[in-house]
Motif scaffolding. Structure first.
Motif, PDB file in Angstrom:
ATOM      1  N   LEU A 130     -71.887  -2.297 -55.332  1.00  0.00           N
ATOM      2  CA  LEU A 130     -71.166  -2.144 -56.556  1.00  0.00           C
ATOM      3  C   LEU A 130     -71.967  -1.871 -57.738  1.00  0.00           C
ATOM      4  O   LEU A 130     -71.906  -1.203 -58.536  1.00  0.00           O
ATOM      5  CB  LEU A 130     -70.150  -3.015 -56.745  1.00  0.00           C
ATOM      6  N   GLN A 131     -72.822  -2.962 -57.941  1.00  0.00           N
ATOM      7  CA  GLN A 131     -73.755  -3.035 -59.217  1.00  0.00           C
ATOM      8  C   GLN A 131     -74.868  -1.827 -59.037  1.00  0.00           C
ATOM      9  O   GLN A 131     -75.076  -1.024 -60.168  1.00  0.00           O
ATOM     10  CB  GLN A 131     -74.818  -4.485 -58.971  1.00  0.00           C
ATOM     11  N   ASN A 132     -75.228  -1.393 -57.794  1.00  0.00           N
ATOM     12  CA  ASN A 132     -76.204  -0.105 -57.782  1.00  0.00           C
ATOM     13  C   ASN A 132     -75.433   0.829 -57.889  1.00  0.00           C
ATOM     14  O   ASN A 132     -75.906   2.065 -58.779  1.00  0.00           O
ATOM     15  CB  ASN A 132     -76.812  -0.282 -56.256  1.00  0.00           C
ATOM     16  N   ALA A 133     -74.119   1.157 -57.721  1.00  0.00           N
ATOM     17  CA  ALA A 133     -73.132   2.293 -57.839  1.00  0.00           C
ATOM     18  C   ALA A 133     -73.160   2.513 -59.445  1.00  0.00           C
ATOM     19  O   ALA A 133     -73.069   3.486 -59.756  1.00  0.00           O
ATOM     20  CB  ALA A 133     -72.066   2.337 -57.070  1.00  0.00           C
ATOM     21  N   TYR A 134     -72.740   1.213 -60.142  1.00  0.00           N
ATOM     22  CA  TYR A 134     -72.627   1.494 -61.442  1.00  0.00           C
ATOM     23  C   TYR A 134     -73.749   1.786 -62.305  1.00  0.00           C
ATOM     24  O   TYR A 134     -73.757   2.464 -63.065  1.00  0.00           O
ATOM     25  CB  TYR A 134     -72.228  -0.132 -61.625  1.00  0.00           C
ATOM     26  N   SER A 135     -74.941   1.283 -61.825  1.00  0.00           N
ATOM     27  CA  SER A 135     -76.121   1.820 -62.542  1.00  0.00           C
ATOM     28  C   SER A 135     -76.641   3.295 -62.145  1.00  0.00           C
ATOM     29  O   SER A 135     -77.270   3.807 -63.138  1.00  0.00           O
ATOM     30  CB  SER A 135     -77.277   0.831 -62.072  1.00  0.00           C
ATOM     31  N   ARG A 136     -76.078   3.602 -61.017  1.00  0.00           N
ATOM     32  CA  ARG A 136     -76.351   5.022 -60.862  1.00  0.00           C
ATOM     33  C   ARG A 136     -75.413   5.969 -61.551  1.00  0.00           C
ATOM     34  O   ARG A 136     -75.206   7.157 -61.548  1.00  0.00           O
ATOM     35  CB  ARG A 136     -76.495   5.561 -59.502  1.00  0.00           C
ATOM     36  N   GLY A 137     -74.330   5.282 -62.429  1.00  0.00           N
ATOM     37  CA  GLY A 137     -73.350   6.142 -62.952  1.00  0.00           C
ATOM     38  C   GLY A 137     -72.076   6.568 -62.001  1.00  0.00           C
ATOM     39  O   GLY A 137     -71.483   7.383 -62.270  1.00  0.00           O
ATOM     40  N   GLN A 138     -72.039   5.958 -60.967  1.00  0.00           N
ATOM     41  CA  GLN A 138     -71.224   6.267 -59.762  1.00  0.00           C
ATOM     42  C   GLN A 138     -69.836   5.857 -59.904  1.00  0.00           C
ATOM     43  O   GLN A 138     -68.755   6.198 -59.501  1.00  0.00           O
ATOM     44  CB  GLN A 138     -71.424   6.334 -58.395  1.00  0.00           C
ATOM     45  N   ILE A 139     -69.819   4.505 -60.828  1.00  0.00           N
ATOM     46  CA  ILE A 139     -68.501   3.761 -61.314  1.00  0.00           C
ATOM     47  C   ILE A 139     -68.450   3.729 -62.537  1.00  0.00           C
ATOM     48  O   ILE A 139     -69.267   3.519 -63.302  1.00  0.00           O
ATOM     49  CB  ILE A 139     -68.758   2.498 -60.634  1.00  0.00           C
ATOM     50  N   PRO A 140     -67.342   4.184 -63.337  1.00  0.00           N
ATOM     51  CA  PRO A 140     -67.188   4.239 -64.665  1.00  0.00           C
ATOM     52  C   PRO A 140     -67.074   2.716 -65.262  1.00  0.00           C
ATOM     53  O   PRO A 140     -66.602   1.741 -64.374  1.00  0.00           O
ATOM     54  CB  PRO A 140     -65.839   4.800 -64.900  1.00  0.00           C
ATOM     55  N   HIS A 141     -67.334   2.305 -66.275  1.00  0.00           N
ATOM     56  CA  HIS A 141     -67.383   0.921 -66.773  1.00  0.00           C
ATOM     57  C   HIS A 141     -65.834   0.196 -66.582  1.00  0.00           C
ATOM     58  O   HIS A 141     -65.809  -0.787 -66.358  1.00  0.00           O
ATOM     59  CB  HIS A 141     -67.656   0.751 -68.285  1.00  0.00           C
TER      60      HIS A 141
END
Length: 179
Positions: free
Chosen positions: A24-35
């Motif tokens: 989840l953290q990696n996906a967030y850092s790549r912009g795949q999950i909105p804040h």
């Protein structure tokens, strides 16, 4: 994260929970999950009791790209030492030669590292970090057994190193770094 087992009602292990949070953290850092969604997905992963609960928190993520590298040599030496980056999955292939992997000062970015050995003859030596946990259950040896004396980690949180594959006519020595 490993595939969801047939019994998706089975309790989640801490290792699986940590892997899910890392994804989840990696996906967030790549912009795949909105804040706006991140907090809810992290909460789902942290409170998941079964594999089905955990899968729900990861369902919207794209399939994870495997971080895999292969090192190979027909003969001679394969040696990695110092501050080298260890991939999530490392495959080492050697027909005739020596292999020395020193992970003591390596950059290990994953909580679990899988090392697959495909060695015909020769010897292999792997030095793991002092606080690493080593699993050699997936390793098959033909001639000699591997030499590894498990030790209690000096502090929690070290990486888990899983060693698998096949060793022909050689010996594998695994030791923990002293410092």
């Amino acid at each position: 994260m490993p595939p969801i087992p047939d019994d998706s009602s089975r309790p989640v292990s801490e290792e699986d929970r940590d892997t899910a949070i890392e994804r989840l953290q990696n996906a967030y850092s790549r912009g795949q999950i909105p804040h706006e969604e991140m907090d809810g997905l992290l909460h789902q992963a942290l409170t998941a009791k079964t594999y089905a609960d955990l899968a729900t928190s990861l369902a919207s993520l794209p399939e994870e790209q495997a971080d895999t590298s292969t090192i190979g040599a027909l003969s001679g030496r394969i040696r990695r030492r110092g501050p080298w980056r260890v991939p999530r999955n490392l495959k080492v292939e050697s027909a005739f030669g020596k292999v020395h992997l020193d992970l003591a000062r390596a950059v290990i970015e994953h909580p679990v590292v899988d090392i697959e050995l495909q060695l015909t003859t020769g010897q292999a030596k792997i030095t793991v970090p002092r606080d690493a946990v080593v699993d050699v259950e997936g390793l098959r040896t033909v001639w000699k057994d591997s030499h590894y004396k498990p030790r209690r980690p000096s502090r929690p949180g070290g990486p888990k190193i899983r060693i698998s594959g096949t060793m022909g006519f050689g010996r594998l020595k695994i030791r923990h770094a002293r410092r």
